[in-house]
Design an enzyme around this catalytic site. Sequence first.
Site, PDB file in Angstrom:
ATOM      1  N   GLY A 158       0.834  -1.203   0.000  1.00  0.00           N
ATOM      2  CA  GLY A 158       0.000   0.000   0.000  1.00  0.00           C
ATOM      3  C   GLY A 158       0.865   1.247   0.000  1.00  0.00           C
ATOM      4  O   GLY A 158       1.943   1.278   0.617  1.00  0.00           O
ATOM      5  N   GLY A 168      -0.700   4.518   0.249  1.00  0.00           N
ATOM      6  CA  GLY A 168      -1.515   5.668   0.635  1.00  0.00           C
ATOM      7  C   GLY A 168      -0.841   6.471   1.732  1.00  0.00           C
ATOM      8  O   GLY A 168       0.379   6.412   1.903  1.00  0.00           O
ATOM      9  N   LEU A 169      -1.634   7.209   2.482  1.00  0.00           N
ATOM     10  CA  LEU A 169      -1.031   8.057   3.514  1.00  0.00           C
ATOM     11  C   LEU A 169      -0.255   7.214   4.509  1.00  0.00           C
ATOM     12  O   LEU A 169       0.864   7.561   4.895  1.00  0.00           O
ATOM     13  CB  LEU A 169      -2.116   8.855   4.225  1.00  0.00           C
ATOM     14  CG  LEU A 169      -2.727   9.978   3.394  1.00  0.00           C
ATOM     15  CD1 LEU A 169      -3.728  10.756   4.224  1.00  0.00           C
ATOM     16  CD2 LEU A 169      -1.652  10.918   2.869  1.00  0.00           C
ATOM     17  N   HIS A 202     -22.052   7.676   4.988  1.00  0.00           N
ATOM     18  CA  HIS A 202     -22.023   9.127   4.887  1.00  0.00           C
ATOM     19  C   HIS A 202     -23.327   9.621   4.290  1.00  0.00           C
ATOM     20  O   HIS A 202     -23.752   9.144   3.249  1.00  0.00           O
ATOM     21  CB  HIS A 202     -20.835   9.529   4.000  1.00  0.00           C
ATOM     22  CG  HIS A 202     -20.435  10.948   4.162  1.00  0.00           C
ATOM     23  ND1 HIS A 202     -21.192  11.966   3.662  1.00  0.00           N
ATOM     24  CD2 HIS A 202     -19.374  11.521   4.776  1.00  0.00           C
ATOM     25  CE1 HIS A 202     -20.588  13.114   3.959  1.00  0.00           C
ATOM     26  NE2 HIS A 202     -19.488  12.872   4.634  1.00  0.00           N
ATOM     27  N   ARG A 239     -23.744  11.948  11.420  1.00  0.00           N
ATOM     28  CA  ARG A 239     -23.831  11.239  10.151  1.00  0.00           C
ATOM     29  C   ARG A 239     -24.778  10.044  10.194  1.00  0.00           C
ATOM     30  O   ARG A 239     -25.603   9.858   9.304  1.00  0.00           O
ATOM     31  CB  ARG A 239     -22.451  10.725   9.743  1.00  0.00           C
ATOM     32  CG  ARG A 239     -21.514  11.817   9.303  1.00  0.00           C
ATOM     33  CD  ARG A 239     -20.148  11.267   8.979  1.00  0.00           C
ATOM     34  NE  ARG A 239     -19.287  12.359   8.506  1.00  0.00           N
ATOM     35  CZ  ARG A 239     -18.033  12.211   8.136  1.00  0.00           C
ATOM     36  NH1 ARG A 239     -17.466  11.030   8.189  1.00  0.00           N
ATOM     37  NH2 ARG A 239     -17.335  13.240   7.718  1.00  0.00           N
ATOM     38  N   HIS A 266     -18.703   4.693   3.227  1.00  0.00           N
ATOM     39  CA  HIS A 266     -17.671   5.682   3.064  1.00  0.00           C
ATOM     40  C   HIS A 266     -16.347   5.235   3.683  1.00  0.00           C
ATOM     41  O   HIS A 266     -15.289   5.433   3.120  1.00  0.00           O
ATOM     42  CB  HIS A 266     -18.193   6.953   3.744  1.00  0.00           C
ATOM     43  CG  HIS A 266     -17.212   8.045   3.848  1.00  0.00           C
ATOM     44  ND1 HIS A 266     -16.514   8.500   2.765  1.00  0.00           N
ATOM     45  CD2 HIS A 266     -16.810   8.791   4.899  1.00  0.00           C
ATOM     46  CE1 HIS A 266     -15.720   9.479   3.163  1.00  0.00           C
ATOM     47  NE2 HIS A 266     -15.861   9.662   4.437  1.00  0.00           N
ATOM     48  N   GLU A 313      -6.270   2.809   7.585  1.00  0.00           N
ATOM     49  CA  GLU A 313      -7.645   2.300   7.649  1.00  0.00           C
ATOM     50  C   GLU A 313      -7.673   0.776   7.743  1.00  0.00           C
ATOM     51  O   GLU A 313      -8.663   0.189   8.179  1.00  0.00           O
ATOM     52  CB  GLU A 313      -8.429   2.771   6.409  1.00  0.00           C
ATOM     53  CG  GLU A 313      -9.939   2.553   6.512  1.00  0.00           C
ATOM     54  CD  GLU A 313     -10.716   2.978   5.254  1.00  0.00           C
ATOM     55  OE1 GLU A 313     -10.136   3.693   4.410  1.00  0.00           O
ATOM     56  OE2 GLU A 313     -11.881   2.600   5.128  1.00  0.00           O
ATOM     57  N   LEU A 327      -7.365  11.114   7.692  1.00  0.00           N
ATOM     58  CA  LEU A 327      -6.058  11.545   7.189  1.00  0.00           C
ATOM     59  C   LEU A 327      -5.069  11.605   8.341  1.00  0.00           C
ATOM     60  O   LEU A 327      -3.909  11.215   8.227  1.00  0.00           O
ATOM     61  CB  LEU A 327      -6.181  12.916   6.523  1.00  0.00           C
ATOM     62  CG  LEU A 327      -7.143  12.981   5.343  1.00  0.00           C
ATOM     63  CD1 LEU A 327      -7.196  14.395   4.771  1.00  0.00           C
ATOM     64  CD2 LEU A 327      -6.711  12.020   4.260  1.00  0.00           C
TER      65      LEU A 327
END
Lengths: 216, 257, 674
Positions: free
Chosen positions: C62, C64-65, C288, C353, C437, C461, C477
């Site tokens: 991965g 991602g962040l 969401h 939400r 979401h 995540e 994030l």
Amino acid sequence: MAVTGLVLVIFLLFHMFGNLKILISVEDFNHYAGFLRTILNPILPGDTFLWMFRCVLLLCVVLHIWSAARVTKQDYKGKGGRGRYSIKKSLSPDNTYAARTMIWSGIIIVLFVIMHLLQFTIAPAAFGNPHDGPDGRAGMVFTAFGNWIFIVIYVIAMAAICLHVSHGFWSAFATLGANVSGLTRKVLRACSLLVGAVIFFGFLVPPFLIFFGVIN
Amino acid sequence: MKINLRIWRQHNGKEQGRLVQYSLDGVSGDMSFLEMLDLLNEQLTEKGEDPVAFDSDCREGICGQCGVVINGVPHGGQGVAQPVRTTTCQLHMRSFADGSTITIEPWKAAAFPVLRDLIVDRSALDRVIEAGGYISVNTGAAPDAHAVQINKKRSDRAFDAATCIGCGACVAACPNGSAMLFTSAKITHLAMLPQGQPERVLRVKRMVGEQDALGFGGCTNIGECAAVCPKGIPLESISQLNRDLIASLFKHDGKDD
Amino acid sequence: MSTSAKETNAELAAQYWQAGEDIHDAKANVALPIDKIWPDRQFTSRLVNPANRRKMTVIIVGTGLAGGAAAATLGEAGYRVENFCYQDSPRRAHSIAAQGGINAAKNYKYDGDSVYRLFYDTVKGGDYRARETNVYRLAAVSANIIDQCVAQGVPFAREYGGLLDNRSFGGVQVQRTFYARGQTGQQLLIGAYQALERQVNAGTVHMHTRHEMVELIVADGRARGIVTRDMVTGKIEEWFADVVVLATGGYGNVFFLSTNAMGCNATATWRAHRKGAFFGNPCFTQIHPTCIPVHGENQSKLTLMSESLRNDGRIWVPKKAEDCEKDPRQIPEQDRDYYLERIYPSFGNLVPRDIASRQAKYRCDEGLGVGPKVKEVDSDGTEHMRSRGVYLDFSEAIQRLGKDAVEKKYGNLFDMYQRITDENPYEVPMRIYPAVHYTMGGLWVDYDLQSTIPGLFVCGEANFSDHGANRLGASALMQGLADGYFVLPNTITDYLADSPKFPKVDTKHPAAILARQDVESRVNKLLSIGGERTVDSIHKELGHIMWEYCGMERNEAGLVKAIGLIRNLRKEFWTNVKVTGVNEELNQTLERAGRLADFLELGELMCIDALHRRESCGGHFRAESQTEEGEALRHDDTYQYVAAWEWTGEGHKPVLHKEPLIYKSIQVKQRSYK
């Protein structure tokens, strides 16, 4: 490429300005032609300056052609050779006919310049107009443009130069980093078209006037 | 509605590709362009044919993974007066008339070899960033975020350039297959920020050098790149790159050691 | 909880799961005050000599962040990093799509924010189902993230004075959210990507794009490598390392339609789960409320619009079903039901939400939904065409503030809406509907982010995370970058300190041979079924089941039914799926089939988890557990724990391990929005 191109444009503008002297009188024109050979006399003897000037110009032309060849090759390879898309649509205002045909207008200009130099500088006699005739260098010009073939050749060549400059001028500025906003881009494009047009008409005015006998 | 398609099929990088005709019924205007291709693929799969391979991921116009040339325009956004800024995934079928013919081709450029059908290898763009498109700061070595104030205008300009999604449409649109808009976006982003200054001179030389080495074409200021850019990266960025590149010629710290 | 409910659960348990021993995190020293735990762990965690680091290999899956940040940081430290992603470039990871912002306890606005307040808000927002030590650390390192990103050149929004701007986000009372227009995720990811490319250039990180992890290699009780499939050539390859890090994101695509990217999948985490990593709280998914509704059966994904729209927009449906087809502008005020304002007068359209989502679902279930009708199969098996959408109306806001002011605030969102739906939201009310979401659940990890398999670390995540049962806005994030930049690089060293003693593992190791054989036989099986149904048609069916029975509202009968349906569908998949082509080529159908096979197992576990948790908390709403007003009701006495599930083999009941949650630094409260 940008720098040499701009030098050549500046040269063209001066060249054109000098040519227009023929509109004033034959004497003026001959005087100017003579002056070109004696610039910086007596510091430099004879036509030393002229030769230095010619060398610089030649260097610019060589560098310009060399970089053109390099860019053309890189770009041809970059797009992946011939036959890219079955349909390609242009969306950019800068993707003009002139921009797409730079290499072809360039080749026409090179061929023309060779002819032009042979005709007026290297071997004028071969073209039937020696520069030591009764009207001096102006006489050469009169002989040449009395012939419609040369008029046609010059129109084609000037059209090529005009096209070349109309993209080249703005493109040179963009390459040198002057394209700083949408507005500057508009101004540069307009200047580019203007310079192209000035060169086209400026160079063609004397031949046409000569051909139609307005000046003689 | 019914759509006729001409799609570039190419089994892999070694084989020749060609355009193949398909006709697709039951397309609705609300479908995105890629959903239309999904539908085609479902039908092809049901018939036992190989589906059309195409790239996509986020499908909301930000990841940059999708992108095909649609009727001669990368991402297919073509308005009447002005180009419409869109990625392929955000283009909807309502932009096409019933019964129209759509030609779909992959990005084509020397630096983007086709892998299959509409999928190309864009890793060359990563190589350009790798050559210097970053600020060298190790994790944990950063000063407080408020240590340096940044002029809002410059920060905004940095942002405009930083919105590049690296989709490669600029390269696909450029008649020379040049990546100048992509490279210049990163140059501009980092050149506008004080943090980007120490490496600024070396960065531009390295990135441009790498870009040339990777087989991208050169820039002839045609502007097709900016016209199709889904994020509206302006053509001025290229001039910014050129300015930095020219300046680097006269600076000692521009020499690679 | 009543005794009878407990008995029902015992009956169900006998059928669907087995009880296991409790588990605990052994890494955090909870005897210390909460703010001392992380510094203590940083100190007690053993270190690796810089000269030894280049001899150690770290696999990170991965980019991602979390994954990108971890790979860059470990590369900088001098480890040999092998980094994998399924996309064509590390810059495409789905972190890029996050819009809103990133929280950090900087207190730049001087409005009373602090590390403790961010910690408090996050635990409370997660409905007290997160581990407090982890959350406190997350809040503590949040400020460093902003420093790091600014230094990398992330162009956060600034004020005219040149300092960073902040806004309030997700209903909290302080302004602690840093943002970069509506593209914060993109800018943060590009920052991490650039740091990563710098390490690629330095030779410390080796990037493998278009490589999908398809199996984990666990040798001699430790995670020692992975098996990947090259998505261009089909080549199946083993990679070995001293430690394996998964940062592969969430599993929202189990629902088929979600705001996730098309390629997001659970294969890496699920394969690890099958090899012994416990799966934490799989049923905790976030839905969401403000997404663009489904337009038809061929829809491939859903698009989220920022929650901020609810600040000025009013949500309503027609009171009468016969009005639903009408032009909304023709429906008079008295025939409109502003249901959130009616039911929750004090919070109105700004309820959390999950409440906003659930109420929208109820209205549409009652047949009051608006917009295009979509085919649905009800729990009794009948097919219906039903509209799934409610109005989000700005006409009042436009009257009150003027069109220009509305455009200034929401212009980009309105443009996005118009591009997708072809309707002008300045003229016609928008239509919205909830969509999946984010998934709070994920692989269970301890304080060091290590899973129950030694040497397998999980961040972002993909782990069961710091968000408990519900994630606050602008926290995803923060968690991804916290894990990648600041937590994992500090904790992983403690494990790596032992790695010189690890036995050598190569392709000849029985575990590697077995893993490779598993992958090959799976691929061959998928290609040889030659059935009738496409991969997507089965995936859509799974999505419908999950959305209907394990979506916004869950109940016992529905979940039991869903489990049965999923089991049948899984059988259908393995006997009747049609995968065209061969392995040795770029084969997207094969890729999707492999991912779906794992979703079909994960979906069942999600339903079992939802079935066992007979309480409502955060994103998990059990119809059986609500207050008289229809609000979520937690049962802290019974369910204040993390459910960590252990795989016991195909067709066997999973084992439930509980990690009791003990709150020493925060008082547990029941929420109320009336």
